[in-house]
Design an enzyme around this catalytic site. Structure first.
Site, PDB file in Angstrom:
ATOM      1  N   TYR A   1      47.392  40.362  27.588  1.00 52.29           N
ATOM      2  CA  TYR A   1      47.797  41.618  26.952  1.00 52.29           C
ATOM      3  C   TYR A   1      49.247  41.540  26.499  1.00 52.29           C
ATOM      4  O   TYR A   1      50.165  41.427  27.316  1.00 52.29           O
ATOM      5  CB  TYR A   1      47.604  42.772  27.930  1.00 52.29           C
ATOM      6  CG  TYR A   1      47.586  44.128  27.278  1.00 52.29           C
ATOM      7  CD1 TYR A   1      46.393  44.698  26.857  1.00 52.29           C
ATOM      8  CD2 TYR A   1      48.755  44.848  27.072  1.00 52.29           C
ATOM      9  CE1 TYR A   1      46.366  45.942  26.251  1.00 52.29           C
ATOM     10  CE2 TYR A   1      48.728  46.094  26.462  1.00 52.29           C
ATOM     11  CZ  TYR A   1      47.531  46.636  26.060  1.00 52.29           C
ATOM     12  OH  TYR A   1      47.498  47.870  25.463  1.00 52.29           O
TER      13      TYR A   1
ATOM     14  N   TYR B   1      46.747  45.316  16.870  1.00 50.50           N
ATOM     15  CA  TYR B   1      46.694  45.935  18.199  1.00 50.50           C
ATOM     16  C   TYR B   1      45.559  46.944  18.214  1.00 50.50           C
ATOM     17  O   TYR B   1      45.671  48.028  17.652  1.00 50.50           O
ATOM     18  CB  TYR B   1      48.030  46.620  18.459  1.00 50.50           C
ATOM     19  CG  TYR B   1      48.136  47.401  19.740  1.00 50.50           C
ATOM     20  CD1 TYR B   1      48.174  46.761  20.961  1.00 50.50           C
ATOM     21  CD2 TYR B   1      48.229  48.783  19.719  1.00 50.50           C
ATOM     22  CE1 TYR B   1      48.298  47.475  22.138  1.00 50.50           C
ATOM     23  CE2 TYR B   1      48.363  49.509  20.895  1.00 50.50           C
ATOM     24  CZ  TYR B   1      48.395  48.844  22.102  1.00 50.50           C
ATOM     25  OH  TYR B   1      48.531  49.560  23.260  1.00 50.50           O
TER      26      TYR B   1
END
Lengths: 393, 170
Positions: free
Chosen positions: A292, A342
């Protein structure tokens, strides 16, 4: 090594993505529907097969009780409208796997759909800040945007371990190079370390090129039983483990010595042992990792906390050649949130599935059998989640 | 008034404008206290820095909660805190995210001296962020928040008239 718990019960049978952009021009409902239909087509399934639907959101996207009926799914046997951001991105898929393993649902579609540039920007941009619970102790000081929340532990890590701007820059440069081989990526033009160091400050120690891309787009994944996945159109990718961990208190942990004492260690340090134990695998077995990367530094701390290097060595390790395609541990092979886009976590899972199927084209990791994909490591809206995925046989 | 008032970082007039005339800053957001925290914020509004203690096991905690996470007691008491701590982490924000907070400004995470694991946030005042170090001693100062954002906005029952900021301690 045999897994335990949920290991091997469920598989990922289909993947769908919309184009990523800065302005989709369509609603989050429309984005979600397109991604779900693409994922079902990939799996060789239809709407009539779907009996579960799940997402996560932070008040910024279309819920299952809108997207489901919009697609003719009016009575799902299982559904989940999970509150939360990247920390729960992988939890949604883990929970879908639980529903499948328990026999409550057979085919679950998991999606995340956001217009995070054109409609709902995570940094607020003038929107009144949420005052809920602990944010009331930060918002009055102008600590409002994710880039600020992560800058504080990043700074603490730099002070504690000597992590440098050049270490962070190397991550941005490499991921951009990876994105050059990814037609889906929003940013494909190469950058240099000098470009990185010349990019403007946002919230120190983060520059613009430390930050992920505010993105409009959606991804969806089809979760079904490992058994059924083997009868479908594409090679199955098995969920070898799914794990959860509580988050980081940035205030007072329940007892001295709790995780909240030290911002330089993330919740991933608590999740990782559970994840590896469930899969019967360890860090040395991982062929690639999609970590992440809302900001460069979260890659550094997760390299340490998932056991790929020792505590404090994440900076030099991140800057080494080991993390490139063809290295010992390719990381964020699609360019990550920094360069592909994203979609709040789920596009990491989509990339991991593509790699394990051997679909990744010029950025394919040779012999990819085991992939780690992780959610936000527990610093904001606290909690984290991750998946270990294996190529099905 | 409090002895530290002269150190306030952004002094505003009653219309929420900076006294130095650098444009009209918007009122600070007031996210609203909750029913656990209102007492703490009201004390801050009076220039007092309180710390909540479990009345049974004496463990301090922050922020305010009804239950002690160590012994699960529902009994607590408020004590005057030291109002001092050490710098744990910080960020210097160089881009304006909200019109009330004009960049650059520095927000600190402070480890309070009142207990082994108590953290509070606030802005750095009266010092250059370039000189910050982890472990550096700081002390609380109280900053007026200016007028409320507007009629009907949540103000937490009068809370958020002041907030806690931090300056280096000799």
């Amino acid at each position: 090594m045999a897994g335990t718990g949920l290991s091997g019960a469920a598989s990922l049978a289909g993947v769908g993505t919309t184009p990523f952009s800065r302005d989709s021009g369509i609603s989050t409902t429309a984005l979600a529907c397109r991604a779900v239909l693409t994922a079902l087509d990939d799996a060789g399934l239809g709407i009539g097969d779907v009996d579960g639907i799940a997402t996560h959101r932070v008040g910024d996207s279309s819920p299952p009780w809108v997207v489901g009926p919009a697609l003719g799914i009016t009575d799902p046997a299982w559904h989940l409208d999970q509150f939360g951001g990247g920390g729960v991105s992988h939890a949604v898929i883990g929970q879908a796997a639980l529903a499948v393993a328990a026999g409550i649902a057979d085919v679950v579609v998991c999606y995340r759909a956001i217009n995070a540039r054109s409609e709902f920007r995570m940094g607020g941009q003038g929107r009144a800040p949420a005052g809920a619970f602990d944010l009331q102790y930060q918002a009055p000081y102008g600590l409002l945007a994710p880039v600020q929340h992560y800058a504080v532990p990043a700074r603490a890590h730099m002070q504690a371990y000597g992590t440098t701007h050049e270490h962070l820059g190397a991550i941005a440069v490499r991921q951009r190079a990876n994105a050059a081989a990814n037609p889906r990526a929003l940013k494909r033009d190469p950058i240099t370390l000098d470009d990185y160091l010349a990019s403007p400050w946002v919230s120190e120690p983060f520059r613009l090129l430390d930050c992920c891309l505010e993105t409009d787009g959606a991804c969806a994944l089809v979760v079904t039983s490992a058994e059924r996945a083997r009868d479908l159109r594409r090679p199955p990718v098995d969920i070898a483990a799914a794990a959860w961990a509580g988050g980081h208190s940035t205030y007072s942990p329940p007892a001295p010595g709790g995780l909240g004492d030290d911002l330089t260690t993330s919740s991933a340090a608590r999740l990782a042992p559970r994840l590896y134990a469930m899969a019967g695998l360890g860090p040395d077995d991982v062929d690639l990792a999609e970590l992440y990367d809302c900001f460069t530094w979260t890659v550094v701390v997760q390299l340490e906390d998932y056991g790929f290097c020792r505590k404090g060595e994440g900076g030099p390790f991140a800057a080494s050649e080991a993390l490139g395609i063809g290295g010992e541990l390719p990381v964020n092979t699609h360019g990550g949130f920094l360069s592909e886009g994203y979609v709040h976590g789920i596009n990491h899972v989509a990339e991991a599935v593509g790699q394990l199927r051997g679909d990744a084209g010029p950025r394919q990791v040779d012999g990819a059998e085991v992939a780690l994909s992780t959610g936000q490591p527990g610093y904001v809206l606290a909690g984290t989640s991750a998946l270990l995925l294996t190529a099905g046989r | 008034m409090n002895r530290t008032q002269s150190l306030r970082q952004d002094v505003r007039d009653q219309d929420g404008r900076r006294r130095d005339g650098r444009g009209a800053a918007a009122p600070r957001p007031r996210p609203g206290a909750d029913r656990d925290s209102a007492y703490w914020w009201e004390a801050v509004g009076e220039g007092r820095f309180l710390v909540q203690y479990c009345a049974d096991c004496r463990t301090p905690r922050f922020p305010a909660r009804e239950v002690c996470a160590v012994c699960l007691s529902l009994e607590w008491e408020w004590r005057e805190g030291t109002g001092t701590g050490t710098v744990d982490g910080w960020t210097v924000t160089r881009r304006t995210f909200h019109p009330a907070f004009e960049a650059p400004y520095t927000v600190l995470r402070v480890a309070l001296d009142d207990g082994p694991a108590l953290y509070c946030w606030g802005r750095l005042v009266g010092a250059d962020p370039g000189d910050l170090r982890r472990g550096q001693p700081v002390e609380a100062v109280f900053t007026d928040t200016g007028p409320a954002p507007g009629a009907g906005a949540p103000t937490g029952g009068g809370a958020f008239t002041k907030v806690v900021d931090w300056r280096p301690r000799e």
